[in-house]
Structures are given as C-alpha cells and as structure tokens.
Design an enzyme around this catalytic site. Structure first.
Site, PDB file in Angstrom:
ATOM      1  N   GLY A   1       0.823  -1.214   0.000  1.00 27.29           N
ATOM      2  CA  GLY A   1       0.000   0.000   0.000  1.00 27.29           C
ATOM      3  C   GLY A   1       0.854   1.261   0.000  1.00 27.29           C
ATOM      4  O   GLY A   1       2.083   1.198   0.128  1.00 27.29           O
TER       5      GLY A   1
ATOM      6  N   TYR B   1     -16.786   3.343   6.124  1.00 27.24           N
ATOM      7  CA  TYR B   1     -15.335   3.148   6.277  1.00 27.24           C
ATOM      8  C   TYR B   1     -14.920   3.487   7.709  1.00 27.24           C
ATOM      9  O   TYR B   1     -14.231   2.701   8.380  1.00 27.24           O
ATOM     10  CB  TYR B   1     -14.596   4.024   5.262  1.00 27.24           C
ATOM     11  CG  TYR B   1     -13.118   4.197   5.533  1.00 27.24           C
ATOM     12  CD1 TYR B   1     -12.194   3.198   5.208  1.00 27.24           C
ATOM     13  CD2 TYR B   1     -12.626   5.380   6.106  1.00 27.24           C
ATOM     14  CE1 TYR B   1     -10.838   3.369   5.460  1.00 27.24           C
ATOM     15  CE2 TYR B   1     -11.283   5.560   6.353  1.00 27.24           C
ATOM     16  CZ  TYR B   1     -10.395   4.550   6.037  1.00 27.24           C
ATOM     17  OH  TYR B   1      -9.046   4.726   6.283  1.00 27.24           O
TER      18      TYR B   1
ATOM     19  N   TRP C   1      -5.365  12.327   5.849  1.00 27.84           N
ATOM     20  CA  TRP C   1      -4.988  13.065   4.636  1.00 27.84           C
ATOM     21  C   TRP C   1      -3.591  12.630   4.141  1.00 27.84           C
ATOM     22  O   TRP C   1      -2.726  13.468   3.871  1.00 27.84           O
ATOM     23  CB  TRP C   1      -5.010  14.574   4.895  1.00 27.84           C
ATOM     24  CG  TRP C   1      -6.357  15.184   5.094  1.00 27.84           C
ATOM     25  CD1 TRP C   1      -7.484  14.596   5.582  1.00 27.84           C
ATOM     26  CD2 TRP C   1      -6.737  16.550   4.826  1.00 27.84           C
ATOM     27  NE1 TRP C   1      -8.524  15.498   5.626  1.00 27.84           N
ATOM     28  CE2 TRP C   1      -8.085  16.698   5.179  1.00 27.84           C
ATOM     29  CE3 TRP C   1      -6.049  17.658   4.331  1.00 27.84           C
ATOM     30  CZ2 TRP C   1      -8.775  17.903   5.039  1.00 27.84           C
ATOM     31  CZ3 TRP C   1      -6.734  18.856   4.204  1.00 27.84           C
ATOM     32  CH2 TRP C   1      -8.081  18.982   4.554  1.00 27.84           C
TER      33      TRP C   1
ATOM     34  N   ASP D   1      -4.158 -12.998   3.201  1.00 19.87           N
ATOM     35  CA  ASP D   1      -5.442 -12.293   3.298  1.00 19.87           C
ATOM     36  C   ASP D   1      -5.807 -12.219   4.781  1.00 19.87           C
ATOM     37  O   ASP D   1      -6.059 -13.253   5.409  1.00 19.87           O
ATOM     38  CB  ASP D   1      -6.490 -13.082   2.498  1.00 19.87           C
ATOM     39  CG  ASP D   1      -7.859 -12.428   2.565  1.00 19.87           C
ATOM     40  OD1 ASP D   1      -8.042 -11.482   3.358  1.00 19.87           O
ATOM     41  OD2 ASP D   1      -8.751 -12.874   1.818  1.00 19.87           O
TER      42      ASP D   1
ATOM     43  N   ALA E   1      -5.670  -2.180   4.821  1.00 27.46           N
ATOM     44  CA  ALA E   1      -7.042  -1.717   5.068  1.00 27.46           C
ATOM     45  C   ALA E   1      -7.817  -1.729   3.762  1.00 27.46           C
ATOM     46  O   ALA E   1      -7.232  -1.719   2.671  1.00 27.46           O
ATOM     47  CB  ALA E   1      -7.030  -0.294   5.641  1.00 27.46           C
TER      48      ALA E   1
ATOM     49  N   LYS F   1     -13.355   0.982  10.610  1.00 25.03           N
ATOM     50  CA  LYS F   1     -12.055   1.244  11.243  1.00 25.03           C
ATOM     51  C   LYS F   1     -12.224   1.340  12.771  1.00 25.03           C
ATOM     52  O   LYS F   1     -11.373   0.865  13.516  1.00 25.03           O
ATOM     53  CB  LYS F   1     -11.437   2.532  10.692  1.00 25.03           C
ATOM     54  CG  LYS F   1     -11.014   2.455   9.230  1.00 25.03           C
ATOM     55  CD  LYS F   1      -9.814   1.549   8.978  1.00 25.03           C
ATOM     56  CE  LYS F   1      -8.527   2.107   9.511  1.00 25.03           C
ATOM     57  NZ  LYS F   1      -7.360   1.249   9.137  1.00 25.03           N
TER      58      LYS F   1
HETATM   59  N1  LIG Z   1      -4.882   7.243   2.635  1.00 24.62           N
HETATM   60  C1  LIG Z   1      -5.278   8.061   3.589  1.00 24.62           C
HETATM   61  O1  LIG Z   1      -5.488   9.269   3.360  1.00 24.62           O
HETATM   62  C2  LIG Z   1      -5.481   7.566   4.990  1.00 24.62           C
HETATM   63  C3  LIG Z   1      -5.978   8.461   5.953  1.00 24.62           C
HETATM   64  C4  LIG Z   1      -6.140   8.017   7.268  1.00 24.62           C
HETATM   65  C5  LIG Z   1      -5.789   6.713   7.620  1.00 24.62           C
HETATM   66  N2  LIG Z   1      -5.343   5.852   6.658  1.00 24.62           N
HETATM   67  C6  LIG Z   1      -5.008   4.482   7.056  1.00 24.62           C
HETATM   68  O2  LIG Z   1      -3.642   4.271   6.751  1.00 24.62           O
HETATM   69  C7  LIG Z   1      -3.422   2.894   6.427  1.00 24.62           C
HETATM   70  C8  LIG Z   1      -2.681   2.795   5.110  1.00 24.62           C
HETATM   71  O3  LIG Z   1      -3.489   3.392   4.083  1.00 24.62           O
HETATM   72  P1  LIG Z   1      -3.002   3.453   2.570  1.00 24.62           P
HETATM   73  O4  LIG Z   1      -3.586   4.681   1.998  1.00 24.62           O
HETATM   74  O5  LIG Z   1      -1.534   3.191   2.493  1.00 24.62           O
HETATM   75  O6  LIG Z   1      -3.791   2.195   1.960  1.00 24.62           O
HETATM   76  P2  LIG Z   1      -3.684   1.535   0.505  1.00 24.62           P
HETATM   77  O7  LIG Z   1      -2.694   2.239  -0.336  1.00 24.62           O
HETATM   78  O8  LIG Z   1      -5.084   1.387  -0.003  1.00 24.62           O
HETATM   79  O9  LIG Z   1      -3.086   0.078   0.818  1.00 24.62           O
HETATM   80  C9  LIG Z   1      -3.866  -0.883   1.438  1.00 24.62           C
HETATM   81  C10 LIG Z   1      -3.039  -2.123   1.690  1.00 24.62           C
HETATM   82  O10 LIG Z   1      -3.895  -3.064   2.329  1.00 24.62           O
HETATM   83  C11 LIG Z   1      -3.719  -4.328   1.704  1.00 24.62           C
HETATM   84  N3  LIG Z   1      -4.928  -5.114   1.840  1.00 24.62           N
HETATM   85  C12 LIG Z   1      -6.191  -4.787   1.448  1.00 24.62           C
HETATM   86  N4  LIG Z   1      -7.027  -5.800   1.732  1.00 24.62           N
HETATM   87  C13 LIG Z   1      -6.286  -6.776   2.332  1.00 24.62           C
HETATM   88  C14 LIG Z   1      -6.559  -8.071   2.859  1.00 24.62           C
HETATM   89  N5  LIG Z   1      -7.792  -8.583   2.837  1.00 24.62           N
HETATM   90  N6  LIG Z   1      -5.533  -8.784   3.383  1.00 24.62           N
HETATM   91  C15 LIG Z   1      -4.285  -8.290   3.398  1.00 24.62           C
HETATM   92  N7  LIG Z   1      -3.947  -7.079   2.926  1.00 24.62           N
HETATM   93  C16 LIG Z   1      -4.942  -6.331   2.401  1.00 24.62           C
HETATM   94  C17 LIG Z   1      -3.417  -3.989   0.249  1.00 24.62           C
HETATM   95  O11 LIG Z   1      -2.799  -5.112  -0.347  1.00 24.62           O
HETATM   96  P3  LIG Z   1      -2.897  -5.367  -1.955  1.00 24.62           P
HETATM   97  O12 LIG Z   1      -2.044  -4.301  -2.576  1.00 24.62           O
HETATM   98  O13 LIG Z   1      -2.344  -6.731  -2.118  1.00 24.62           O
HETATM   99  O14 LIG Z   1      -4.351  -5.243  -2.285  1.00 24.62           O
HETATM  100  C18 LIG Z   1      -2.465  -2.805   0.442  1.00 24.62           C
HETATM  101  O15 LIG Z   1      -1.166  -3.281   0.729  1.00 24.62           O
HETATM  102  C19 LIG Z   1      -4.805   2.236   6.462  1.00 24.62           C
HETATM  103  O16 LIG Z   1      -5.014   1.668   7.719  1.00 24.62           O
HETATM  104  C20 LIG Z   1      -5.773   3.408   6.293  1.00 24.62           C
HETATM  105  O17 LIG Z   1      -7.018   3.131   6.879  1.00 24.62           O
HETATM  106  C21 LIG Z   1      -5.177   6.250   5.364  1.00 24.62           C
END
Ligand SMILES: NC(=O)c1ccc[n+]([C@@H]2O[C@H](COP(=O)([O-])OP(=O)(O)OC[C@H]3O[C@@H](n4cnc5c(N)ncnc54)[C@H](OP(=O)(O)O)[C@@H]3O)[C@@H](O)[C@H]2O)c1
Length: 290
Positions: A13, A128, A153, A39, A63, A132
C-alpha cells in the site's frame, strides 16, 4: 535493536511501501505481507503465518481504503478493517507480539470546533469510519499488546492521493474547484514511516491510541493552492467551493484535525509542518530534477 523481527501487513500500500523501506534502512528485519500472500480476513492463515514467523512486532498498514465504495460494500470494508484487525490482534496475543495498527480521523464525526484528542467521543459518519472504529475496538478488547496510530490526509509516492490528483488535473485544466469547508492536516507517508521506526526504538510497552499527522491545519482548497505553488503549475487556478457542490456516496467530517500532543509527550515525536513535508515530497519524487 536491529535484531527485531517485524511482520509488515499491507506492504504494497501507499503507506506500507514507505514503512518497508524506512524500517529496512533502520536495520529491522521485515517480512512483507499483502492481500495475495496473506489475506487478513482468513483467521486460520493469519494465525499460521504469524506463528511460523514469530515476529516481535506486527505493523498493520492493510485496510479497505475506498471510502465511497465502502458505503455499498460495507461487508467487505468490515471484513478487512474490523475482522482483519481482530485476526491480527488475536495472533499478536497468541505469539506475544506487539501490534502497531494504523487508524483514521474518520472515527470522529468532525463537528468539534477544536482538534480531536485521543479520548474524544468517536462517532463515525460513514461505513469506512465505522469499520475502522470496530477494528480499533476489537484490538483493544483482544488482550493483545498494541499501539493504535490515527492519522489522516495521507499522500506518498506509491498511491492514489490528493497531491497527485491535483497535479494531474492541473496539467489538463485551467481551473479546478476544491472544497474549502473541510479542514485537516496533510500528512506525508514517509514521515509516518520514520515515526514508526522511532516508536519501536523508544517503545514503552504501554497500550495506547495516538494521533499523528504533519503539523498545521488547512482546508483542501488551501492545500491545493500550495500544491500548485510548490509544483509550479502556475497556469491553473484553484477555485474555492462548498462541499455541498460535490455530493459523494460517503459523508466526510468537516473537522479532521487531530491533536498530536500525546505522542509528543510520550515519545518526543512531532512531525514537521505540512508545508515543509510537501516540499520534501516534491524533492523526493524528483520534481526539481526533471
Ligand atoms: N490514505 C489516507 O489518506 C489515509 C488516511 C487516514 C488513515 N489511513 C489508514 O492508513 C493505512 C494505510 O493506508 P493506505 O492509503 O496506504 O492504503 P492503501 O494504499 O489502499 O493500501 C492498502 C493495503 O492493504 C492491503 N490489503 C487490502 N485488503 C487486504 C486483505 N484482505 N488482506 C491483506 N492485505 C490487504 C493492500 O494489499 P494489496 O495491494 O495486495 O491489495 C495494500 O497493501 C490504512 O489503515 C488506512 O485506513 C489512510
């Protein structure tokens, strides 16, 4: 310290990729997992894989992150963000590993007028955020040793994010409308990754929730203006609009600002100002070199 073994969940991710490189540079042994090789909704496989590795830490960056789609796919979102987090916590308890779990500002409803503290009332306004929050609660109730980090963000080199969206739009449009009534703190994934490395080095073993973002508060409109300035897309104008103009499947909190003073007090960790972080991102993706 460098002998510590870490299971990194969600390593493909946007945040996970930066956590992987930062922790490797810091000398930790990292075992990477993504949805293909583990998974997290599969309880049996989670337990078996982690019992085989026997890590000191499990960092969960995995996530279901599609906020709008979660409204119509709430079971999927719940499966990863709630049941998946619980499976990791149960495994962490079984093997005596410490779980560091990433969570979100979306556990709050955004109606508070000042920055949210860790113990403020939670009340998610979309599926969502609800999934969480259930994940957080499952970890707290599991009996595992944990740290929950709420951030917001996020932007980084390896994922879909607001900075890259604005840059893409600016290359094809003369004007972009951006909402000016939602406030938060833009946060660079590399800064979160460095902080995680610091937390592990200074870990006091206590079970806590922390807020962690780059310092400073802006609206999406002001953030977009700064992106245009830093990346020199001067031919594009950013226009402020109300969020009523962009009706989306999932509601967003108006105030997403997180008070990060607790992690500063416990771990002496304070991320740089969001404007400095954006400039560093600009350098890191090689903009000035092109
Ligand atoms: N993006 C934001 O603005 C934001 C804001 C606040 C908090 N967060 C939190 O920060 C964290 C990282 O977010 P991100 O933006 O880096 O997320 P992301 O780019 O969407 O990456 C999600 C990751 O989760 C993995 N994943 C999804 N479903 C899965 C499953 N069933 N089993 C195992 N792995 C799984 C994906 O693997 P694959 O690539 O193999 O699918 C990917 O590695 C999350 O907890 C998110 O809730 C994000």
């Amino acid at each position: 310290m460098t002998g510590l073994k870490i299971a990194l969940i969600g390593s493909t991710g946007m945040l996970g990729i930066d956590v992987n490189s930062t922790l490797k540079e810091a000398g930790f042994f990292i075992q990477n997992y993504n949805s293909l090789n583990l998974d997290i909704t599969d309880k049996g496989r989670v337990m078996a894989s982690l019992m085989k590795l026997m890590p000191d830490y499990i960092i969960n960056c995995a996530a279901y992150t599609n906020v709008d789609l979660a409204e119509s796919e709430k079971d999927k979102a719940d499966g990863v963000n709630h049941a998946g987090a619980k499976n990791l916590a149960d495994a962490a308890k079984e093997i005596n590993a410490r779980l560091i779990h990433i969570s979100t500002d979306y556990v709050f409803d955004g109606t508070k007028k000042t920055p949210y503290k860790e113990n403020d009332e939670v009340s998610p306004i979309n599926e969502y955020g609800l999934s969480k929050l259930k994940g957080e609660n499952a970890i707290k109730e599991s009996g595992a040793s944990y740290i929950i980090i709420r951030t917001e963000w996020l932007y980084g080199k390896n994922g879909k994010n607001f900075v890259n969206t604005i840059l893409k739009l600016a290359d094809s449009k003369k004007k972009i409308e951006v909402v000016n009534d939602q406030f938060g703190s833009p946060t660079y994934t590399k800064d979160i990754a460095s902080a995680l490395s610091e937390i592990i080095k200074k870990d006091n073993g206590s079970n806590e929730v922390y807020h962690l973002t780059n310092v400073g508060t802006v609206s999406w409109f002001e953030f977009a203006q700064e992106i245009i300035k830093v990346f020199k897309r001067i031919n594009c104008e950013i226009m402020p609009v109300s969020s009523n103009k962009f009706i989306r499947p999932a509601k967003r909190p108006a105030n997403s600002v997180l008070d990060c003073s607790k992690i500063k007090e416990h771990y002496k960790i304070e991320l740089r100002n969001w404007k400095s972080a954006l400039r560093k991102y600009c350098l890191d993706i090689g903009y000035f070199m092109s």
